[in-house]
Design an enzyme around this catalytic site. Structure first.
Site, PDB file in Angstrom:
ATOM      1  N   ARG A  42      67.454  56.562  50.027  1.00 31.47           N
ATOM      2  CA  ARG A  42      66.646  57.694  50.499  1.00 31.47           C
ATOM      3  C   ARG A  42      66.738  57.812  52.019  1.00 31.47           C
ATOM      4  NH1 ARG A  42      60.836  56.773  48.494  1.00 31.47           N
ATOM      5  NH2 ARG A  42      61.536  54.846  49.437  1.00 31.47           N
ATOM      6  N   ILE A 134      65.229  37.509  32.035  1.00 29.22           N
ATOM      7  CA  ILE A 134      65.299  36.898  30.693  1.00 29.22           C
ATOM      8  C   ILE A 134      66.267  37.673  29.802  1.00 29.22           C
ATOM      9  CG2 ILE A 134      63.976  36.171  28.670  1.00 29.22           C
ATOM     10  CD1 ILE A 134      61.451  36.343  30.374  1.00 29.22           C
ATOM     11  N   LYS A 203      57.829  48.921  28.801  1.00 32.74           N
ATOM     12  CA  LYS A 203      58.632  47.810  28.255  1.00 32.74           C
ATOM     13  C   LYS A 203      58.347  47.629  26.763  1.00 32.74           C
ATOM     14  CE  LYS A 203      58.818  45.519  32.740  1.00 32.74           C
ATOM     15  NZ  LYS A 203      58.055  44.693  33.682  1.00 32.74           N
TER      16      LYS A 203
END
Ligand code: NDP
Ligand code: HSE
Length: 439
Positions: A42, A134, A203
């Protein structure tokens, strides 16, 4: 392999660093060197420290960069819905492969990205979007594809886990713990997304979509954040041998007609200290996956932060780059099951309720009657002093009742609490928390 990097903040900066430090190994693993074609940001004049990259690569024209013919792979670590969606749809339709950490976009409109990938024939990978470092999405979308997943339960937001762990361990205040999590690079650009549960809900939608072969979007997820969790709740949990965690739960179930459904929810919950998720502290994440043949699997690791997230991004970059060199693409989205989403009111949960009540004959019976009217079974009742918040001593005319229920539909539990609030013998409902993981 030419890579366009969109975003060079907490995660993007670490992607650049790792690409530089590991360039020889990455080239060997992919089978071709990987080069950065450009980096969209940006602010061109932002101080980026000693980032090992040619300053001439920076641009503010992300769309122009995505459209370049010499770009094979687009890595998006900007975040947000627009303009990221437009860039990624453009890239995918043009046959480029995309790696993104943008859970908000995937949960809001993953369908647009999957459809564009199917149209263009490139890969869409997003391991970093859930639980940071993970390896979780690849096991769901590959290793467990021969099994039937029944439930996914986890801690998937590092910022809120950091805050709740600090409140529990050191008695730290909410605002102070949030500030520290932000400084450490765990929080979203707008930390409301973390503390109000939007990030975990996004999520949860991604996990549920993969686990149940069904398109689940953020709008399908019941969401509660941690802003209402008080120091008194934390103390109350401790007194019961529990701790409070923001949980994401995605579970199969059935509707009244016996049709298979899914329920997806994010909310704070008390869990016993003996529960494996109770010891997940700091910004770590952990996710339990239960599958019919595999049984219980637990995934644990760093769920947020620049380097852990960049690790997942680079794993995806290697995978999509290899696929391009081999002229193949990964299996496309699997949404064939198309299960319907069960409303939260039908989810089976347990509540822990603390009440300040008048300490006189008949009060316990009146309170128990409310539970009975809503067909909610009480598991335990503890009476203490309202003044002390624990048993013994305190005011003469008030008492504290702590009630834990058996499992019941969430709507019945909510209605019970609503009716309790209206009783004149109930001075106040001081805490209502869901309870998971039996104790
Ligand atoms: P940051 O805010 O640190 O970085 C965002 C980057 O995007 C900055 O480089 C910024 O430019 C750039 N950017 C913002 N708007 C535009 C725009 N309109 N055009 C071009 N560039 C733009 O975010 P993070 O690195 O923390 O997060 C990036 C993504 O990764 C998000 O989707 C986030 O949810 C996800 N994520 C983050 C994790 C974390 O622990 N931080 C973990 C897992 C996923 P400039 O540098 O000039 O400001
Ligand atoms: N803000 C997110 C978190 C980043 O705290 O978990 C990782 O997705």
């Amino acid at each position: 392999m030419r890579l366009a990097l969109l975003g060079c903040g907490t995660v993007g900066g670490e992607v650049v660093r790792l690409l530089h430090e590991q360039s020889a190994d990455l080239a060997a693993r992919i089978g071709a060197p990987i080069e950065i074609a450009g980096i969209a940001v940006r602010r061109l004049n932002r101080d980026r420290g000693d980032l090992p990259v040619d300053p001439a690569l920076f641009t503010t024209d992300a769309l122009g960069l995505v459209k370049r013919d010499d770009v094979d792979v687009v890595v998006e670590v900007v975040g947000g819905i627009e303009p990221a969606r437009g860039w990624l749809v453009e890239a995918l339709r043009a046959g480029k492969s995309v790696v993104t950490a943008n859970k908000a976009l995937l949960a809001e409109d993953g369908a647009a990205l999957h459809d564009a990938a199917a149209e263009g024939g490139g890969d869409l990978y997003y391991e970093a979007s859930v639980a940071g470092a993970i390896p979780l999405l690849r096991p769901l979308r590959e290793s467990l594809h021969g099994d039937r997943i029944t439930q996914v339960t986890g801690i998937v937001n590092g910022t809120t886990n950091f805050i709740l762990s600090a409140m529990d361990a050191t008695g730290a205040g909410f605002a102070e713990a949030l500030e520290e999590a932000t400084e450490l690079g765990y929080a979203e650009a707008d930390p409301t997304a973390d503390v109000e549960g939007f990030d975990a809900a996004a999520k949860a939608a991604i996990l549920a979509s993969l686990a149940f072969h069904t398109r689940v979007s953020a709008a399908d997820v019941h969401r509660e954040g941690i802003t209402e969790v008080t120091a008194a709740d934390v103390a109350s949990a401790k007194a019961m041998g529990c701790t409070i965690k923001l949980l994401c739960i995605a579970a199969r179930g059935a509707d009244a007609a016996g049709r298979e459904t899914v329920n997806v929810r994010v909310h704070p919950a008390m869990i016993p200290l003996t529960h494996p998720l109770a010891s997940v502290g700091d910004a770590f994440n952990a996710v339990f996956v239960e599958a019919e043949a595999a049984g219980q699997l637990m995934f644990y690791g760093r769920g947020a932060g620049g380097a852990p997230t960049a690790s997942a991004v680079l794993g995806d970059v290697v995978a999509v780059a290899r696929n391009r060199l081999a002229g193949v693409r990964a299996a496309s989205e699997s949404a064939y099951a198309d299960l319907s989403v069960r409303p939260m009111g039908e989810a089976l949960t347990r509540y822990h309720i603390s009440l300040d009540v008048a300490d006189r004959p008949g009060v316990l019976a009146a309170v128990a009657g409310v539970f009975a009217r809503h067909d909610v079974s009480i598991a335990t009742v503890r009476q203490g002093s309202a003044a002390a918040g624990t048993s013994g001593g305190g005011r003469d005319d008030d008492a504290e009742l702590v009630i834990v229920t058996h499992v019941a539909p969430d709507a019945a539990l909510a209605a019970t609490v609503g009716e309790l609030r209206g009783l004149d013998i109930v001075r106040s409902v001081t805490s209502v928390l869901r309870v998971e993981g039996g104790f």
